[in-house]
Motif scaffolding. Structure first.
Motif, PDB file in Angstrom:
ATOM      1  N   PHE A   1       9.189  17.157 -13.903  1.00  0.00           N
ATOM      2  CA  PHE A   1      10.424  16.782 -14.590  1.00  0.00           C
ATOM      3  C   PHE A   1      10.131  16.207 -15.972  1.00  0.00           C
ATOM      4  O   PHE A   1      10.762  16.596 -16.968  1.00  0.00           O
ATOM      5  CB  PHE A   1      11.194  15.760 -13.747  1.00  0.00           C
ATOM      6  N   THR A   2       9.178  15.285 -16.052  1.00  0.00           N
ATOM      7  CA  THR A   2       8.894  14.656 -17.353  1.00  0.00           C
ATOM      8  C   THR A   2       8.115  15.588 -18.279  1.00  0.00           C
ATOM      9  O   THR A   2       8.171  15.425 -19.501  1.00  0.00           O
ATOM     10  CB  THR A   2       8.139  13.323 -17.187  1.00  0.00           C
ATOM     11  N   ALA A   3       7.414  16.582 -17.729  1.00  0.00           N
ATOM     12  CA  ALA A   3       6.741  17.569 -18.580  1.00  0.00           C
ATOM     13  C   ALA A   3       7.778  18.378 -19.352  1.00  0.00           C
ATOM     14  O   ALA A   3       7.631  18.606 -20.568  1.00  0.00           O
ATOM     15  CB  ALA A   3       5.869  18.496 -17.735  1.00  0.00           C
ATOM     16  N   ILE A   4       8.839  18.808 -18.664  1.00  0.00           N
ATOM     17  CA  ILE A   4       9.914  19.541 -19.337  1.00  0.00           C
ATOM     18  C   ILE A   4      10.673  18.614 -20.271  1.00  0.00           C
ATOM     19  O   ILE A   4      11.008  18.982 -21.403  1.00  0.00           O
ATOM     20  CB  ILE A   4      10.883  20.165 -18.303  1.00  0.00           C
ATOM     21  N   THR A   5      10.932  17.389 -19.824  1.00  0.00           N
ATOM     22  CA  THR A   5      11.630  16.410 -20.664  1.00  0.00           C
ATOM     23  C   THR A   5      10.854  16.165 -21.951  1.00  0.00           C
ATOM     24  O   THR A   5      11.431  16.123 -23.052  1.00  0.00           O
ATOM     25  CB  THR A   5      11.795  15.078 -19.906  1.00  0.00           C
TER      26      THR A   5
END
Length: 480
Positions: free
Chosen positions: A419-423
């Motif tokens: 999730f935070t990689a895409i964010t």
């Protein structure tokens, strides 16, 4: 679609990129490195193709919104594809997909990296890596417009396609003059920060690279611990300039023209700094037990907040070890981003303000159906087209985010990391949490995921549509 004008623009982009290779070549000469050949070969390729495409300006000068968006979208893709060549030719990043990810991360001022040890890279490669931040921060096509009247009276279509934020206006009557003013301010801020860091006894080479990463709000450095090894003075200077470069550059134009009342009444800027200080104070309270006193806790907190909200991506500590409350705040401001008209990424504070006001208006209408309320932003009524563009952007953003999340989840990392990689990539931030935390990197992802995240970085930097329109068949059809 005036394809000849689009190719003409791309030709000039490649010409400028070839000239930009001079800086890493000079660096290689100074430090007696062997990478001169790689940069010369890349420069010759860019120059040869660039001259071929832009040797003669097309007789048909028709250049409208569609041509502007396509020129920007294709231009940034070509810029990245050729910019990756020195890393592959040298062998320091042998995989072209990895090299492309690294350079896209540079030009889009994201700062996400696939490198496990940046300190082993030659100084010339590190210089090119960080210089891409500076070039991408204000926009390579904006740089071309500041130098050359390539699109005549239609320059504004380029400005709107490349400028971050829900609207793009002109400081003065001509878009070319506005681009020149922006770059004069940009260069002045760059020189000022570099001088202050050198005064603070940072080596000149380090000061230049850190300045490129700060002013472009990119985050590439030359140390594995990012900015953790620097002095308190140096970290403070970096914090201040991250915040300054996350501010709408229109503020500096107003200050230069002595319109102080207008400058200090900008709603977006005031909201931006309110978010920064509120987030910093909350995190300071939450991490107080991890530092020696309030001052140190606040210093590290505001550095991390400034780095995340401006989408720079530097760090002084591993905030992945902080309590969940603090990490949650950082993730939330990842989405918020910096001001429109800055070098920062994210959704932008202006859009957040407009969305909040729209929700407030709906509540008022539910309670008082006959009440007519005009939404205002920066003291002016918000045009219906602006509201429509904001709503369209948010919906498109959610769709791209969800699709990217679904594809990258195939790599089977934990949800927090995915999730935070895409964010972090779509908002041009760099570090996330978990496997992509501030002391980690993106090397573990598959080539497919790296391509998806490279797409996200480009889409996020260019406000989605210049990239997405390239995939629409209608974009390439002749006008009726």
């Amino acid at each position: 679609m005036n394809k000849k004008m689009v190719l003409y623009f791309i030709g000039w982009i490649l010409r400028i990129e070839a000239i930009c290779m001079i800086l890493p070549i000079i660096t290689a000469i100074i430090y007696r490195e062997d990478q001169i050949r790689e940069f010369l070969v890349t420069a010759l390729i860019c120059l040869g193709v660039g001259i071929f495409l832009s040797m003669k300006k097309p007789t048909d000068h028709a250049f409208y919104t569609r041509e502007g968006f396509v020129s920007v979208g294709l231009g940034w893709i070509v810029l990245s594809m050729t910019g990756a060549l020195p890393f592959v030719l040298d062998g320091c990043i042998p995989s072209y997909v990895d090299a492309l990810f690294e350079v896209v991360s540079g030009f889009t001022t994201t700062g996400a990296t696939i490198l496990n040890d940046v300190e082993v890279l030659p100084r010339s490669m590190l210089m090119w890596r960080s210089f891409t931040h500076w070039l991408g921060g204000m926009g390579i096509l904006m740089f071309i417009l500041a130098l050359l009247p390539v699109a005549g009276q239609n320059n504004m279509h380029i400005v709107r396609a490349e400028s971050p934020g829900p609207t793009a206006g002109k400081f003065v009557a001509r878009a070319r003059d506005s681009a020149a003013i922006l770059y004069i301010i940009y260069i002045a801020i760059t020189v000022t920060e570099a001088i202050l860091l050198i005064i603070g006894k940072m080596p000149v080479y380090d000061a230049i690279l850190i300045t490129f990463g700060t002013v472009g709000t990119g985050g590439f450095g030359m140390l594995n611990d990012s900015c953790g090894s620097y002095t308190v003075y140096q970290q403070t200077v970096i914090t201040i300039f991250m915040l300054l470069c996350g501010t709408n550059f229109y503020l500096y134009f107003l200050l230069l023209t002595k319109k102080f009342k207008d400058a200090f009444s900008l709603e977006e800027v005031k909201t931006y700094f309110a978010i920064v200080f509120a987030s910093s104070i909350l995190i300071t309270i939450n991490v107080l037990d991890k530092f020696d006193g309030v001052v140190e806790a606040f210093r590290h907190s505001i550095f991390q907040v400034a780095s995340i909200i401006t989408t720079t991506g530097y760090s002084t500590v591993d905030f992945d070890l902080w309590p969940t409350f603090s990490k949650t705040i950082l993730v939330l401001i990842m989405f918020c981003g910096a001001c429109a008209g800055s070098t920062g990424g994210g959704i932008k504070v202006s859009r957040i303000i407009i969305c909040v006001k729209t929700v407030g208006k709906e509540f008022t209408t539910m309670i008082h159906p006959r009440n007519v309320k005009v939404l205002k932003f920066e003291g002016k009524a918000i045009d219906h087209d602006v509201l429509r563009s904001v709503n369209t952007y948010i919906m498109t953003y959610i769709a791209v985010f969800a699709g990217s999340l679904l594809i990258v989840s195939l790599d089977n990392f934990d949800f927090q990391s995915t999730f935070t990689a895409i964010t972090a990539t779509i908002n041009n931030i760099g570090p996330g949490i978990g496997a992509v935390g501030p002391m980690a990197n993106y090397s573990g992802f598959s080539d497919l995921s790296k391509i998806v995240m490279s797409f996200d970085m480009l889409a996020g930097r260019l406000e989605l549509f210049p990239i997405l329109l390239l995939f629409s068949a209608r974009t390439w059809k002749k006008s009726m």
